[in-house]
Write a protein that holds these residues in place. Structure first.
Motif, PDB file in Angstrom:
ATOM      1  N   TYR A 214      -4.915   0.932   1.487  1.00 48.90           N
ATOM      2  CA  TYR A 214      -4.736   2.374   1.369  1.00 48.90           C
ATOM      3  C   TYR A 214      -5.352   2.892   0.074  1.00 48.90           C
ATOM      4  CZ  TYR A 214      -1.898   1.372   5.326  1.00 48.90           C
ATOM      5  OH  TYR A 214      -1.498   0.934   6.555  1.00 48.90           O
ATOM      6  N   LEU A 215      -5.327   2.063  -0.983  1.00 47.28           N
ATOM      7  CA  LEU A 215      -6.003   2.444  -2.227  1.00 47.28           C
ATOM      8  C   LEU A 215      -7.513   2.499  -1.991  1.00 47.28           C
ATOM      9  CD1 LEU A 215      -5.702   2.803  -5.420  1.00 47.28           C
ATOM     10  CD2 LEU A 215      -6.569   0.464  -5.496  1.00 47.28           C
ATOM     11  N   ARG A 216      -8.019   1.509  -1.243  1.00 42.69           N
ATOM     12  CA  ARG A 216      -9.474   1.444  -1.031  1.00 42.69           C
ATOM     13  C   ARG A 216      -9.988   2.625  -0.208  1.00 42.69           C
ATOM     14  NH1 ARG A 216      -9.943  -5.003   0.101  1.00 42.69           N
ATOM     15  NH2 ARG A 216      -9.896  -5.637  -2.082  1.00 42.69           N
ATOM     16  N   ARG A 217      -9.115   3.205   0.606  1.00 38.17           N
ATOM     17  CA  ARG A 217      -9.556   4.379   1.374  1.00 38.17           C
ATOM     18  C   ARG A 217      -9.834   5.554   0.444  1.00 38.17           C
ATOM     19  NH1 ARG A 217      -5.555   3.840   6.689  1.00 38.17           N
ATOM     20  NH2 ARG A 217      -6.004   1.624   6.944  1.00 38.17           N
ATOM     21  N   GLN A 218      -9.300   5.478  -0.784  1.00 37.70           N
ATOM     22  CA  GLN A 218      -9.507   6.539  -1.770  1.00 37.70           C
ATOM     23  C   GLN A 218     -10.716   6.254  -2.658  1.00 37.70           C
ATOM     24  OE1 GLN A 218      -7.863   9.525  -2.159  1.00 37.70           O
ATOM     25  NE2 GLN A 218      -7.239   8.904  -0.111  1.00 37.70           N
ATOM     26  N   ILE A 219     -11.364   5.110  -2.427  1.00 35.58           N
ATOM     27  CA  ILE A 219     -12.477   4.701  -3.287  1.00 35.58           C
ATOM     28  C   ILE A 219     -13.684   4.343  -2.419  1.00 35.58           C
ATOM     29  CG2 ILE A 219     -13.254   3.058  -5.034  1.00 35.58           C
ATOM     30  CD1 ILE A 219     -10.307   2.539  -5.696  1.00 35.58           C
TER      31      ILE A 219
ATOM     32  N   MET B  68     -15.088  -4.073   6.397  1.00 30.97           N
ATOM     33  CA  MET B  68     -13.791  -3.539   6.830  1.00 30.97           C
ATOM     34  C   MET B  68     -12.808  -3.543   5.674  1.00 30.97           C
ATOM     35  SD  MET B  68     -13.420  -5.361  10.492  1.00 30.97           S
ATOM     36  CE  MET B  68     -12.257  -4.462  11.444  1.00 30.97           C
ATOM     37  N   LYS B  69     -12.788  -4.659   4.933  1.00 27.77           N
ATOM     38  CA  LYS B  69     -11.872  -4.755   3.790  1.00 27.77           C
ATOM     39  C   LYS B  69     -12.223  -3.703   2.749  1.00 27.77           C
ATOM     40  CE  LYS B  69     -12.025  -9.538   3.619  1.00 27.77           C
ATOM     41  NZ  LYS B  69     -11.867 -10.781   2.856  1.00 27.77           N
ATOM     42  N   LEU B  70     -13.529  -3.576   2.520  1.00 25.01           N
ATOM     43  CA  LEU B  70     -14.005  -2.651   1.492  1.00 25.01           C
ATOM     44  C   LEU B  70     -13.588  -1.212   1.793  1.00 25.01           C
ATOM     45  CD1 LEU B  70     -15.832  -2.630  -1.057  1.00 25.01           C
ATOM     46  CD2 LEU B  70     -17.675  -1.907   0.463  1.00 25.01           C
TER      47      LEU B  70
ATOM     48  N   ALA C 180      -9.610  -1.136   5.790  1.00 23.85           N
ATOM     49  CA  ALA C 180      -8.930  -1.517   7.030  1.00 23.85           C
ATOM     50  C   ALA C 180      -7.744  -2.397   6.649  1.00 23.85           C
ATOM     51  CB  ALA C 180      -9.876  -2.286   7.940  1.00 23.85           C
ATOM     52  N   THR C 181      -6.628  -2.229   7.339  1.00 23.77           N
ATOM     53  CA  THR C 181      -5.462  -3.058   7.019  1.00 23.77           C
ATOM     54  C   THR C 181      -5.709  -4.481   7.523  1.00 23.77           C
ATOM     55  OG1 THR C 181      -4.430  -2.457   9.099  1.00 23.77           O
ATOM     56  CG2 THR C 181      -3.850  -1.132   7.177  1.00 23.77           C
ATOM     57  N   ASN C 182      -4.953  -5.419   6.962  1.00 24.73           N
ATOM     58  CA  ASN C 182      -5.111  -6.809   7.373  1.00 24.73           C
ATOM     59  C   ASN C 182      -4.833  -6.987   8.860  1.00 24.73           C
ATOM     60  OD1 ASN C 182      -5.642  -7.351   4.758  1.00 24.73           O
ATOM     61  ND2 ASN C 182      -3.624  -8.172   4.283  1.00 24.73           N
ATOM     62  N   GLY C 183      -3.819  -6.286   9.326  1.00 22.95           N
ATOM     63  CA  GLY C 183      -3.484  -6.372  10.747  1.00 22.95           C
ATOM     64  C   GLY C 183      -4.667  -5.940  11.600  1.00 22.95           C
ATOM     65  N   PHE C 184      -5.286  -4.836  11.202  1.00 22.48           N
ATOM     66  CA  PHE C 184      -6.412  -4.319  11.962  1.00 22.48           C
ATOM     67  C   PHE C 184      -7.549  -5.332  12.005  1.00 22.48           C
ATOM     68  CE2 PHE C 184     -10.169  -1.878  12.837  1.00 22.48           C
ATOM     69  CZ  PHE C 184      -9.728  -0.902  13.716  1.00 22.48           C
ATOM     70  N   ILE C 185      -7.743  -6.029  10.877  1.00 23.21           N
ATOM     71  CA  ILE C 185      -8.827  -7.009  10.820  1.00 23.21           C
ATOM     72  C   ILE C 185      -8.481  -8.241  11.665  1.00 23.21           C
ATOM     73  CG2 ILE C 185     -10.097  -8.558   9.271  1.00 23.21           C
ATOM     74  CD1 ILE C 185      -9.754  -6.417   7.091  1.00 23.21           C
ATOM     75  N   ARG C 186      -7.209  -8.627  11.646  1.00 21.88           N
ATOM     76  CA  ARG C 186      -6.827  -9.881  12.311  1.00 21.88           C
ATOM     77  C   ARG C 186      -6.707  -9.767  13.817  1.00 21.88           C
ATOM     78  NH1 ARG C 186      -2.490 -10.691   8.172  1.00 21.88           N
ATOM     79  NH2 ARG C 186      -3.400 -12.049   6.589  1.00 21.88           N
TER      80      ARG C 186
END
Lengths: 296, 231
Positions: free
Chosen positions: B79-84, A207-209, A212-218
């Motif tokens: 948001y940066l990672r969504r571009q990678i 998810m992080k990779l 996904a935003t932190n909020g979404f994960i939490r």
């Protein structure tokens, strides 16, 4: 935030609860026990407070007058009593009214007073005196005693003071107990959530990779904690609800003169507090765990 | 800005270990296809991790898609990672989810609508040739197919940059070539591609720009395509 996203959070939270079935049950039970203790403390504290209030609102001091008191001095006497500092209200009670009141208090045992009907009323006239604060009772009693026509003074200061002390003690002890149990609850919930976080570490990493935003994960984890808390709170609230209703019924039947808080709306309010607290404890326990075990 | 990568004087030092990267200067333009080579421990993986903000540089400046990664706020990193898009040697698919779910995962967690997801996933699966395996679980697929699925997941959000860390490390030559062909195709559509690998046969076959790392330093940065014109 989209509604669909909340649906997703809830599904994920539920998955977490199912995956850790036993731990989830254990956490919910801990919440239930903690909140039940809190409920009992509250029930006790609120009732002690209520009893104190009732007693305080009742006549605090009764000054019995000389048997030969002449009622033509009544107004003068009342004025004297009222002039004593901290006296709030004074009422003159004739010996006839006194007898009637006694008869009422005795209820079915009123035949004890049959003798009074034969030999005549043994009671003297009296003054009922209310004081602004129970702590001033001793001074007022002293002052009343120095009035000539006063024969004897009777007061309930002891009871009120003892109740106040007891109710303070219950409150302190209860707070300490609740604080301890809350800490235990936070601990076990945070441990449960930690298990879920661990079980899903791969998913969380991806998810992080993918951004996904932190909020979404939490959120799913927070919801999982809140649901566990809420489940425990529901159990505690139900136990408190039925238990207290049963208790009130028993008391009102067996000991009608003991002043206790009626079941409603007290129980409704209590349940609201318990549910809210359970949810907050659950979410807080989860947040604690996320801070330590979920670096996002 | 989108699709460009610039490293200026970048060093990365881990406590109590020798530096992973030392004074690295590299610029990669939008639409380029670059190999990052070197033996294991040369700093390839660290290089990649810096680009998608898994790590921060100890020194120097990194600019990705026009963003200075030294200054990026943590809440902007997603948001940066969504571009990678990123793929790894070990695929990192979610084992209990179908291929469809794995590929849709980035779309779900970045809150695409169901309709958008149902349009995007088949298109990506088609591109990597896994249309018929949508309902399979990862363990039911071969290694090559799993890496295709990982690739599909990496490009699902239509990123401007694709990073691949040893993408063919677990594959036989035929599957490795197929994966590289797929990445070239993605590159042809305008995506900047950076592939970290120590597989010389692949690098030699593709004739692309090669940035070679040794002990954390860039020891050569050559583009055979460019030399051909110069020779």
């Amino acid at each position: 935030m989209r509604l669909r996203t909340w649906g997703y959070y809830l599904r994920e939270a539920w998955k977490g609860i199912r995956v850790n079935g036993l731990m989830s049950l254990a956490s919910a039970s801990t919440v239930a026990i903690s909140l039940l203790v809190l409920a009992l403390t509250l029930i006790l504290a609120v009732n002690l407070q209520h009893m104190t209030d009732v007693l305080e609102s009742q006549v605090q001091i009764v000054a019995y007058l000389q048997p030969d008191f002449d009622r033509q001095w009544k107004d003068e006497l009342i004025a004297k009593a009222r002039a004593i500092p901290h006296v709030e209200r004074v009422a003159f009670v004739t010996k006839e009214e006194g007898l009637a009141r006694l008869r009422e208090q005795l209820g079915s045992d009123a035949e004890l007073l049959a003798a009074a009907d034969e030999v005549g009323n043994p009671l003297p006239d009296a003054l009922d005196v209310w004081v602004d604060d129970p702590s001033h009772i001793p001074g007022v009693v002293q002052a009343l005693r120095s009035i000539e026509s006063v024969d004897a003074v009777d007061y309930k200061q002891d009871v009120v003071q003892r109740l106040t002390t007891l109710s303070d003690g219950v409150r302190t002890l209860g707070l300490a107990l609740v604080a301890m149990l809350s800490a235990a609850t936070l601990f076990i919930i945070s441990n449960t959530i930690r298990l879920t976080v661990f079980a899903r570490r791969r998913e969380v990493a991806i998810m992080k990779l993918v951004g996904a935003t932190n909020g979404f994960i939490r959120w799913p984890f927070l919801l999982e904690g809140a649901i566990l808390g809420l489940a425990g709170a529901l159990a505690a609230a139900a136990a408190a609800w039925f238990g207290y209703e049963w208790f009130v019924q028993r008391v009102t039947q067996g000991l009608p003169f003991v002043p206790i808080i009626r079941a409603q709306p007290f129980l409704a309010r209590l349940s609201e507090v318990l549910l809210l607290l359970g949810m907050l404890l659950g979410a807080a326990g989860s947040a604690l765990s996320l801070r330590r075990f979920l670096r996002v | 800005m989108a699709g460009t990568i610039t490293l200026i004087g970048v060093s990365k030092v881990y406590p109590s270990r020798r530096p992973a990267l030392v004074d690295v200067n590299v610029h990669i333009d939008k639409g380029e296809f670059v190999f990052l080579t070197g033996s294991s421990g040369a700093g390839k993986t660290t290089f990649m991790r810096l680009l998608y903000c898994e790590e921060r540089a100890t020194e120097g400046q990194i600019i990705v898609n026009g963003r200075d990664l030294n200054r990026i706020r943590p809440r902007h990193i997603p948001y940066l990672r969504r571009q990678i898009g990123v793929v790894f040697q070990d695929y990192r698919l979610l084992p209990e989810r179908t291929i469809w779910e794995n590929v849709a995962f980035p779309l779900v967690v970045t809150e695409w609508s169901r309709r958008e997801i149902e349009r995007r996933v088949p298109a990506v699966l088609e591109l990597v040739g896994l249309r018929d395996h949508a309902q399979s679980l990862p363990r039911e697929l071969s290694g090559g197919e799993q890496q295709r699925a990982a690739l599909a997941r990496a490009i699902a959000l239509n990123p401007s940059i694709l990073l691949a860390d040893e993408p063919t490390g677990n594959l036989d030559p035929a599957n490795a070539n197929a994966i590289m062909d797929l990445m070239e195709e993605i590159n042809r559509m305008g995506t900047t591609v950076v592939v970290a690998t120590h597989a010389e046969t692949i690098v030699n076959r593709m004739r692309r720009r090669v940035v070679h790392l040794h002990a954390g330093r860039v020891v050569s940065d050559e583009d055979p395509g460019r030399y051909r014109h110069e020779a």
